[in-house]
Design a protein around this motif. Sequence first.
Motif, PDB file in Angstrom:
ATOM      1  N   ILE A 294     -11.687 -43.769 -39.367  1.00  0.00           N
ATOM      2  CA  ILE A 294     -10.334 -43.901 -38.522  1.00  0.00           C
ATOM      3  C   ILE A 294      -9.384 -42.648 -38.771  1.00  0.00           C
ATOM      4  O   ILE A 294      -8.936 -42.211 -37.937  1.00  0.00           O
ATOM      5  CB  ILE A 294      -9.640 -45.226 -39.004  1.00  0.00           C
ATOM      6  CG1 ILE A 294     -10.330 -46.519 -38.174  1.00  0.00           C
ATOM      7  CG2 ILE A 294      -8.527 -45.474 -38.347  1.00  0.00           C
ATOM      8  CD1 ILE A 294     -10.103 -47.757 -38.792  1.00  0.00           C
ATOM      9  N   LYS A 295      -9.317 -42.270 -40.063  1.00  0.00           N
ATOM     10  CA  LYS A 295      -8.666 -41.190 -40.223  1.00  0.00           C
ATOM     11  C   LYS A 295      -9.068 -40.032 -39.898  1.00  0.00           C
ATOM     12  O   LYS A 295      -8.141 -39.013 -39.104  1.00  0.00           O
ATOM     13  CB  LYS A 295      -8.642 -41.149 -42.055  1.00  0.00           C
ATOM     14  CG  LYS A 295      -7.726 -39.993 -42.443  1.00  0.00           C
ATOM     15  CD  LYS A 295      -7.744 -39.723 -43.957  1.00  0.00           C
ATOM     16  CE  LYS A 295      -6.832 -38.492 -44.512  1.00  0.00           C
ATOM     17  NZ  LYS A 295      -7.071 -38.384 -45.727  1.00  0.00           N
TER      18      LYS A 295
ATOM     19  N   ILE B  94      -8.191 -39.430 -36.127  1.00  0.00           N
ATOM     20  CA  ILE B  94      -6.645 -39.188 -35.985  1.00  0.00           C
ATOM     21  C   ILE B  94      -6.287 -37.690 -36.435  1.00  0.00           C
ATOM     22  O   ILE B  94      -5.881 -37.065 -35.771  1.00  0.00           O
ATOM     23  CB  ILE B  94      -5.791 -40.331 -36.506  1.00  0.00           C
ATOM     24  CG1 ILE B  94      -5.899 -41.718 -35.764  1.00  0.00           C
ATOM     25  CG2 ILE B  94      -4.396 -39.964 -36.742  1.00  0.00           C
ATOM     26  CD1 ILE B  94      -5.386 -42.509 -36.745  1.00  0.00           C
TER      27      ILE B  94
ATOM     28  N   SER C  65      -4.967 -40.321 -30.740  1.00  0.00           N
ATOM     29  CA  SER C  65      -3.686 -41.068 -30.953  1.00  0.00           C
ATOM     30  C   SER C  65      -4.098 -42.469 -31.630  1.00  0.00           C
ATOM     31  O   SER C  65      -5.325 -42.758 -31.348  1.00  0.00           O
ATOM     32  CB  SER C  65      -2.827 -41.595 -29.612  1.00  0.00           C
ATOM     33  OG  SER C  65      -3.590 -42.067 -29.049  1.00  0.00           O
ATOM     34  N   GLU C  66      -3.176 -43.105 -32.227  1.00  0.00           N
ATOM     35  CA  GLU C  66      -3.352 -44.449 -32.607  1.00  0.00           C
ATOM     36  C   GLU C  66      -3.889 -45.359 -31.751  1.00  0.00           C
ATOM     37  O   GLU C  66      -4.967 -45.971 -31.834  1.00  0.00           O
ATOM     38  CB  GLU C  66      -2.230 -45.033 -33.657  1.00  0.00           C
ATOM     39  CG  GLU C  66      -1.961 -44.580 -34.788  1.00  0.00           C
ATOM     40  CD  GLU C  66      -0.727 -45.071 -35.291  1.00  0.00           C
ATOM     41  OE1 GLU C  66      -0.010 -46.005 -34.763  1.00  0.00           O
ATOM     42  OE2 GLU C  66      -0.321 -44.952 -36.597  1.00  0.00           O
TER      43      GLU C  66
ATOM     44  N   CYS D 110      -7.615 -47.544 -31.340  1.00  0.00           N
ATOM     45  CA  CYS D 110      -7.595 -48.763 -31.388  1.00  0.00           C
ATOM     46  C   CYS D 110      -8.464 -49.255 -30.079  1.00  0.00           C
ATOM     47  O   CYS D 110      -9.256 -50.267 -30.067  1.00  0.00           O
ATOM     48  CB  CYS D 110      -6.176 -49.511 -31.248  1.00  0.00           C
ATOM     49  SG  CYS D 110      -5.261 -49.514 -32.648  1.00  0.00           S
TER      50      CYS D 110
ATOM     51  N   LYS E  18      -3.707 -52.448 -33.767  1.00  0.00           N
ATOM     52  CA  LYS E  18      -2.924 -51.123 -34.508  1.00  0.00           C
ATOM     53  C   LYS E  18      -2.536 -51.553 -35.843  1.00  0.00           C
ATOM     54  O   LYS E  18      -2.344 -50.534 -36.929  1.00  0.00           O
ATOM     55  CB  LYS E  18      -1.714 -51.030 -33.630  1.00  0.00           C
ATOM     56  CG  LYS E  18      -0.822 -49.904 -34.086  1.00  0.00           C
ATOM     57  CD  LYS E  18       0.486 -49.560 -33.433  1.00  0.00           C
ATOM     58  CE  LYS E  18       0.171 -49.215 -31.934  1.00  0.00           C
ATOM     59  NZ  LYS E  18       1.373 -48.880 -31.146  1.00  0.00           N
TER      60      LYS E  18
ATOM     61  N   LEU F 216      -5.315 -50.759 -38.304  1.00  0.00           N
ATOM     62  CA  LEU F 216      -5.439 -49.532 -38.142  1.00  0.00           C
ATOM     63  C   LEU F 216      -4.466 -48.799 -39.149  1.00  0.00           C
ATOM     64  O   LEU F 216      -5.188 -48.230 -40.175  1.00  0.00           O
ATOM     65  CB  LEU F 216      -5.294 -48.813 -36.927  1.00  0.00           C
ATOM     66  CG  LEU F 216      -5.363 -47.360 -37.002  1.00  0.00           C
ATOM     67  CD1 LEU F 216      -6.004 -46.666 -35.470  1.00  0.00           C
ATOM     68  CD2 LEU F 216      -3.907 -46.569 -37.030  1.00  0.00           C
ATOM     69  N   ARG F 217      -3.282 -49.305 -39.271  1.00  0.00           N
ATOM     70  CA  ARG F 217      -2.491 -48.503 -39.977  1.00  0.00           C
ATOM     71  C   ARG F 217      -2.553 -49.112 -41.550  1.00  0.00           C
ATOM     72  O   ARG F 217      -2.317 -48.379 -42.476  1.00  0.00           O
ATOM     73  CB  ARG F 217      -0.940 -48.849 -39.837  1.00  0.00           C
ATOM     74  CG  ARG F 217      -0.413 -48.383 -38.080  1.00  0.00           C
ATOM     75  CD  ARG F 217       0.912 -48.644 -37.995  1.00  0.00           C
ATOM     76  NE  ARG F 217       1.224 -47.702 -36.686  1.00  0.00           N
ATOM     77  CZ  ARG F 217       2.431 -47.841 -36.119  1.00  0.00           C
ATOM     78  NH1 ARG F 217       3.425 -48.782 -36.535  1.00  0.00           N
ATOM     79  NH2 ARG F 217       2.701 -47.085 -34.877  1.00  0.00           N
TER      80      ARG F 217
ATOM     81  N   LEU G 132      -5.356 -47.043 -42.961  1.00  0.00           N
ATOM     82  CA  LEU G 132      -4.886 -45.582 -43.276  1.00  0.00           C
ATOM     83  C   LEU G 132      -3.864 -45.658 -44.489  1.00  0.00           C
ATOM     84  O   LEU G 132      -3.914 -44.957 -45.702  1.00  0.00           O
ATOM     85  CB  LEU G 132      -3.933 -45.050 -42.358  1.00  0.00           C
ATOM     86  CG  LEU G 132      -5.203 -44.890 -40.869  1.00  0.00           C
ATOM     87  CD1 LEU G 132      -3.973 -44.087 -39.889  1.00  0.00           C
ATOM     88  CD2 LEU G 132      -5.874 -43.762 -41.365  1.00  0.00           C
TER      89      LEU G 132
END
Length: 708
Positions: free
Chosen positions: A156-157, A160, A166-167, A171, A178, A181-182, A185
């Motif tokens: 995922i990192k 991006i 973009s996030e 997603c 989201k 995802l965050r 990270l």
Amino acid sequence: MGKPIIKHINRLMLDPNNYRFIDNKDYRKVEDENISNPRIQVRTFNLLTGKNQENISDLIKSFKANGILNDPIQVKELPEGNYLVVEGNRRTAALKYLYKEFQESKDVGRLAESDFKSLEVVLISDENPIEHLITMGIHHIGGKRKWSPVNQAQLIKDLIQVYGMSEMEVCNSLGITKHNLRRSLRTLAFIEKYKNSDFGDQFETNMFSVFEEITKNTKMKAWLEWNEQMMSSENSINEERLFQWISKEETVEEDELGEEKEIIREPIITKSHEIRELSKFIDDPQAVDQMEDSRSIIEAFALSDAVGESRLKSAMSSIVKEVNTAFQFSEYLKSEDYSQIEILKNKLDSLIPSSNSNAVVASGSFIRQYFQEISSHYSSIEINNYKKLNNTFLHKIGKVNIIAGGNNTGKTSLLEAIYLQSNLNDINALIELERIRGNFGLEISSSWIDEIFQNKIDIDSKFNGTECALEIDFIETKESIDKSNYVKTISCEALVYNDSFDSKMHLYANREPVLLYDEVKKLCNAALSSPFRNTPKLLERAHNKSIEDQYLPKIIDFIRTYIDTKIEKIELTTIDNVKRFMVKSSDQEKSLDLAQFGEGVQRVFEIGLLMGYCRNGVLCIDEVDSAIHKDLLIPFTGFIQNLADEFNVQVFLSTHSKECIDAFVLNDYPDDDLMAYAMTEIEGSIVSKFLEGNELKSLVNSINIDIR
């Protein structure tokens, strides 16, 4: 995506940079020109297969039993006629192992020589590396054969930071939310800080859950002075102490003869739930020092104020349980018992905060609002998964929102999802929905909860200009608990911006559930009204608020004007220890029970009470037109819009009646903040389409549109 080609199994090179290796201590990044090196390939093969082929044993059995199934391996071209496996490394490793077995005349089941020498693979272009990563992500983040959380987070990192996605693009591509995802990270960023510390060589994959808990725990983040923008802690001293607690320590001590010897101390913290225990006393320096000296969370907890909080929660749980028992056997109460109950009532009343507090009592615990001030409500809602709703979006939301549609199009589920999101990590809100839906009494059995809750609940939203999320899952806990008669655990995680609020409920057969939480938060006051659900306790609270805020006369005036001119007042009274709403009417000598009046009076009274009760919050009304005569629809819809403005309530209401929808645009109330959504099922998915109030009004007036 690519073209089929036929290649020998020996021409397929295993990927030494596969994301599944990133968390392995033996992993080293390999440049493209070295991928085909036999030494590199042997090392990669060993990493993939594991000891005694334990990592591919399932595939070996499958290939032997079924042959090669129609799930092509994806490759890209390398120099010297070789091909790098992009997707299907485990399958390739299994086939390489079986080819060696075949060459040694060992049993390979249904496989033949041609399967190894003429293997069909798919050659994909090397022009777009993002496609390769997304393909792997779909298989190993959302698919059945998942990578470890560390490796998922790294992919995922990279999407991006390396490839500039973009996030939202990540997603949508990987099918993740989201907030997941965050969270990935954030956790990975803190792991990288640990790896760069003096203890970095001790990191192991199973420590991911510990770091994840640290970076989502509100108290721990405050103690670390967490900077969300930088995804880093700013208190280096506390960070260093924390890293020591989750790591082995080497110390030198003197023995009885005065000789020094090296001692290795095990970590104080090894499990994620221990972080939650730590957070309860992290702001108590004396307790933290005790933990360091004794290397025991239990001893530190016993020294801290958290013990008192724990005992209070236990007492509150006991009170709820025993009060429910008293209700069930109330017919045995005697006159001398009432004085004792009155004394207990006064003691409990003294515990309730003053009326100007933003705390309310619900389900036996104090629940506080996250926001001190609410300037706006929901501006978007994304129901990723709730009952039959999957990826159902409301992206333009007004003050009053009509949810229209036919039967079984998810209208009620949508209202329930909004209600749950508003209550954040209050698991009791989830239980209450089903308790009322199933017409249970004061209690609902764990076995019933286990039966009805099978699928994960996943909701994202934007409330008061802030991103929020709710995730409720039904799991088997890994915590050390009493497993006798254990059924499962409801795990609830709510996020507001980057603050996380967790709660859990352990379910047991033939015994009370166990509810665990540090704190319970809600977004705002919220209620759900339905003609098919009886909620007497909620209406009692709403009535008390209507007396306090003096809006009850407004409701009575509307009922008197449009429904029954003889009604003078409606009061909540106690008769034979049962609270009832009694109606004073000018044509009756005695007050009558509200239940003896028409359903229309009861429905208007209930909705009016709840509008005031949800001041600055959210009210969900199911089948708003139920029991409402068609001649009353126009004034009643105007009444709802008027109260929504007066009390600053965002209203979501469902209906399948065109007359009700038309009433909202024909009642002469301004429709600038009215929105109408039509729920329909298309190819098995529920979708929503919307019209703004003024546009709906124009279309109703011009072509008599029916949005259902």
